[in-house]
Scaffold this motif. Sequence first.
Motif, mmCIF file in Angstrom:
data_model
loop_
_atom_site.group_PDB
_atom_site.id
_atom_site.type_symbol
_atom_site.label_atom_id
_atom_site.label_comp_id
_atom_site.label_asym_id
_atom_site.label_seq_id
_atom_site.Cartn_x
_atom_site.Cartn_y
_atom_site.Cartn_z
ATOM 1 N N LEU A 76 -19.364 69.510 52.252
ATOM 2 C CA LEU A 76 -19.605 70.470 53.359
ATOM 3 C C LEU A 76 -18.287 70.837 54.266
ATOM 4 C CD1 LEU A 76 -22.559 68.550 54.865
ATOM 5 C CD2 LEU A 76 -22.700 70.511 53.472
ATOM 6 N N ASN A 77 -18.150 72.028 54.349
ATOM 7 C CA ASN A 77 -17.125 72.691 55.288
ATOM 8 C C ASN A 77 -17.521 72.877 56.767
ATOM 9 O OD1 ASN A 77 -15.233 74.209 56.328
ATOM 10 N ND2 ASN A 77 -15.280 75.725 54.557
ATOM 11 N N LYS A 78 -17.011 72.019 57.759
ATOM 12 C CA LYS A 78 -17.364 72.053 59.034
ATOM 13 C C LYS A 78 -16.878 73.169 59.735
ATOM 14 C CE LYS A 78 -14.214 68.708 60.705
ATOM 15 N NZ LYS A 78 -14.256 67.322 61.525
ATOM 16 N N ASN A 79 -15.783 74.199 59.122
ATOM 17 C CA ASN A 79 -15.474 75.280 59.677
ATOM 18 C C ASN A 79 -16.379 76.450 59.534
ATOM 19 O OD1 ASN A 79 -12.879 74.138 60.336
ATOM 20 N ND2 ASN A 79 -11.954 74.540 58.393
ATOM 21 N N LEU A 80 -17.405 76.188 58.476
ATOM 22 C CA LEU A 80 -18.401 77.123 58.146
ATOM 23 C C LEU A 80 -19.832 76.742 59.197
ATOM 24 C CD1 LEU A 80 -18.159 77.670 54.440
ATOM 25 C CD2 LEU A 80 -17.203 79.303 56.333
ATOM 26 N N GLY A 81 -19.591 75.602 59.895
ATOM 27 C CA GLY A 81 -20.655 75.183 60.683
ATOM 28 C C GLY A 81 -21.566 74.435 59.844
ATOM 29 N N GLN A 82 -21.117 73.841 58.862
ATOM 30 C CA GLN A 82 -22.079 72.901 57.708
ATOM 31 C C GLN A 82 -21.794 71.598 58.301
ATOM 32 O OE1 GLN A 82 -20.396 74.009 54.086
ATOM 33 N NE2 GLN A 82 -22.039 75.116 53.702
ATOM 34 N N ASN A 83 -22.523 71.173 59.488
ATOM 35 C CA ASN A 83 -22.759 70.070 60.112
ATOM 36 C C ASN A 83 -24.411 69.570 59.902
ATOM 37 O OD1 ASN A 83 -20.771 71.435 61.872
ATOM 38 N ND2 ASN A 83 -19.942 69.245 61.531
ATOM 39 N N TYR A 84 -24.568 68.489 59.068
ATOM 40 C CA TYR A 84 -25.895 68.525 58.529
ATOM 41 C C TYR A 84 -26.496 67.081 59.535
ATOM 42 C CZ TYR A 84 -25.941 71.583 54.661
ATOM 43 O OH TYR A 84 -25.875 72.975 53.930
ATOM 44 N N LEU A 85 -27.667 67.420 60.181
ATOM 45 C CA LEU A 85 -28.277 66.419 60.748
ATOM 46 C C LEU A 85 -28.854 65.106 59.979
ATOM 47 C CD1 LEU A 85 -29.223 65.812 63.814
ATOM 48 C CD2 LEU A 85 -31.498 66.766 63.172
ATOM 49 N N ILE A 86 -28.555 63.976 60.345
ATOM 50 C CA ILE A 86 -28.906 62.824 59.344
ATOM 51 C C ILE A 86 -29.690 61.903 60.178
ATOM 52 C CG2 ILE A 86 -26.948 63.162 57.851
ATOM 53 C CD1 ILE A 86 -25.378 60.867 59.124
ATOM 54 N N ASP A 87 -30.019 62.278 61.406
ATOM 55 C CA ASP A 87 -30.883 61.131 62.476
ATOM 56 C C ASP A 87 -32.263 61.611 62.395
ATOM 57 O OD1 ASP A 87 -32.034 59.969 64.588
ATOM 58 O OD2 ASP A 87 -30.040 59.987 65.636
#
Length: 290
Positions: A24-35
């Motif tokens: 995942l590339n967090k510079n592309l906003g790829q922050n995935y919810l794992i909760d």
Amino acid sequence: MTSETSQSLSKITKNILNQHGIKLNKNLGQNYLIDKNKRDQIINFGNIDENDVILEIGTGIGTLTIELAKKAKKVIAIEQDKKIYEILAKRLKEEKLDNVELINDDALNVEFPKFNKIISNLPYQISSPITFKFLNYDFDLAILMYQKEFAERMNGEVGTKNYSRLSAMLYFKCNVEKLTDVSSESFIPKPEIDSTVVRLTPKENKISPEDFKVYSNFTKALFQHRNKKIRNALIDSRHIITDLDKKEMKKRLNEIESEKVEEYFKKRVTVVSPEEILFLSKEINPILND
């Protein structure tokens, strides 16, 4: 300490990404919810029934999408990353869900199909333009996750550091209600700051579409120079509101005889309310664009 339910969603997410060799590339906003608890809470905020058509922007591997599709009539799911899009298409097939319209494109460039609710963990880097785009559509409610600082600007009060073009634009269009914070620990990769989930509920039309378009242009022009006085900010951003050159624009502004407008011209952008910006835009626009 991470709960067992959170950990299971975390493991599912990591396994899917590892299987497909996705980093995942967090510079592309790829922050995935794992909760899982937060995921379920977001879905519950949407108060979904079998008649709802839900728009989701930035689906990722379907953490929200799959659960939304189990409750709603239809989900319109937009994901720009081709590989992620293909993973989600495969997961939907495995889950035997056929009520998802999956679109592989940039959400900023797509004309959205008809929907009545928006539920999304938005890619952070498009938070501002996608929110402005939502304002062009009719919907019943939106449940949206943003970076915490961005969410605070949505309800920014006049005269504070959080008062911005964003809060001025939302003022006439939506009520903004903070619902819950989400820790950065609830995502992979872990973002720099926490997130906030908000509910947007459209207001009854306080402003006509024509007036809002002019207001929108004036708001954009003013907040490009938020620390300047109104008159100077408008002149410096004149290309947004008029085709006049600088000399002609100054001449027309100088010819305005309204004392009220003159008073506003001397104020700084950040202390002028949305209602006052609307007044100014309606007074000045005909003078600059006759």
